[in-house]
Design an enzyme around this catalytic site. Structure first.
Site, PDB file in Angstrom:
ATOM      1  N   SER A 146       0.831  -1.197   0.000  1.00 34.82           N
ATOM      2  CA  SER A 146       0.000   0.000   0.000  1.00 34.82           C
ATOM      3  C   SER A 146       0.871   1.255   0.000  1.00 34.82           C
ATOM      4  O   SER A 146       1.626   1.488  -0.939  1.00 34.82           O
ATOM      5  CB  SER A 146      -0.950  -0.051   1.201  1.00 34.82           C
TER       6      SER A 146
ATOM      7  N   ASP B 181     -10.277  -4.382  -4.353  1.00 38.19           N
ATOM      8  CA  ASP B 181      -9.488  -3.313  -3.743  1.00 38.19           C
ATOM      9  C   ASP B 181      -9.614  -2.065  -4.606  1.00 38.19           C
ATOM     10  O   ASP B 181      -9.408  -2.130  -5.818  1.00 38.19           O
ATOM     11  CB  ASP B 181      -8.023  -3.774  -3.677  1.00 38.19           C
TER      12      ASP B 181
ATOM     13  N   HIS C 259      -8.168  -5.152   0.070  1.00 38.27           N
ATOM     14  CA  HIS C 259      -6.945  -4.406   0.403  1.00 38.27           C
ATOM     15  C   HIS C 259      -6.473  -4.792   1.803  1.00 38.27           C
ATOM     16  O   HIS C 259      -7.268  -4.919   2.740  1.00 38.27           O
ATOM     17  CB  HIS C 259      -7.222  -2.902   0.352  1.00 38.27           C
TER      18      HIS C 259
END
Length: 329
Positions: A160, A255, A285
């Protein structure tokens, strides 16, 4: 669209039934506590490793804390190394939040791992995290010999926001024409500070990372909207990606960051970079460390570790067939 993995569906149901408010309704301190509580609840007991060592690198505004892992049986052997930047929207996360994942990667890939505890927003806004990532990476290269690490086999990785920092650090290295980095390992990375993708619209609500969450992260991290166009925040907007190394990139089907990650992979291929892109079908995610609730995550961690181990193979194995660009999802 494939249905959610049972484990991922369980996590989303657990969040809904718990009544936990979104991060956007919390202060950064409250959000950090909630994030760590969720990590502790969803992560399996830590994998045993041979070494867990605190380190510090000199940074632009003081020391950058790091944690060094070496797998069992490695002794003082010179090992390949993964420099890892944790996720958490540039606001959340620390060395402890990603301790389990770093241990797993060291164990499964047979490499050393150094996790970097860069400065967080809003106390330290962009580009503080970027500057710390640069400083830590440079220190690691400069001190590879004393770390028993092979300076010719160092990869950068992260999930991320951490994937974003790994890309930007590699781009900075390429701009300096150093080409020191052997590979990138990107786990559902943030590549563009915009919401202009189909997956951002499709998964704006109800799939863990919401649009409101992201706006909260962005508002804390960026100094102003002008920063969105800076390649150090949005590496998708960098003019030239051709200097980046072989890249392993994992996205998740459910996601909001899926499409920007896959678009970044396509840009890499267009720039001549070799890429292995994998989409984790049915996943959300942030799923990878949640092995206690999402058992399927173990296989994806193992696959990433195998790809990383291949990318970091010894120089004498270079004649082995290189991975070819694979964008099948």
């Amino acid at each position: 669209m494939m249905s959610l993995d049972p484990g991922a569906a369980f996590v989303l149901d657990l969040i809904r039934t718990s009544g936990r408010p979104g991060y956007e309704s919390m202060s950064p301190e409250e959000a950090r506590e909630a994030y760590m509580a969720a990590r502790l609840a969803s992560t399996e007991p830590p994998q045993e490793v041979a070494l867990v060592e605190p380190l510090e690198a000199p940074g632009p505004r003081g020391p950058v804390a790091m944690r060094h892992y070496r797998p069992l049986g490695s002794g003082r052997q010179v090992l390949p190394l993964l420099v890892y930047f944790h996720g958490g929207g540039w606001v959340l996360g620390n060395l402890d939040s990603h301790d389990g994942l770093c241990r797993q990667l060291a164990h499964r890939a047979g490499c050393a791992v150094i996790s970097v505890d860069y400065r967080l927003a809003p106390e330290h806004k962009f580009p503080a995290a970027v500057d710390d990532a640069f400083a830590a990476t440079n220190w690691i290269f400069d001190n590879a010999a004393r770390l028993n690490a092979d300076a010719g086999r160092i990869a950068l990785g992260g999930d991320s926001a951490g994937g974003n920092l790994a890309i930007v650090t590699a781009l900075n290295d390429a701009l300096a024409r150093r080409s020191r980095i052997r590979a990138l390992m990107l786990i559902y990375p943030a590549t563009d500070f915009s919401f202009d993708t189909a997956s951002q619209s499709e998964f704006a609500e109800g799939h863990l990372l919401t649009r409101a969450n992201q706006e909260w992260f962005h508002s804390h991290y960026l100094r102003s909207d002008t920063d969105r166009a800076d390649w150090r925040a949005s590496p998708m907007r960098a003019d030239d990606l051709s200097g980046l190394p072989y890249t392993i990139l994992l996205t998740a089907s459910h996601d909001p960051l899926r499409d920007e990650g896959e678009a970044f992979a396509r840009r890499l291929v267009e720039a001549g970079v070799t890429v292995t892109l994998k989409r984790a079908q049915g996943q959300i995610h942030g799923f990878l460390p949640m092995e206690k609730f999402i058992p399927a995550a173990k296989a994806f961690t193992g696959e990433l570790a195998e790809l990383l181990a291949f990318a970091l193979r010894p120089a004498q194995a270079e004649q082995i067939a290189e991975p070819t660009s694979s964008l099948a999802i």
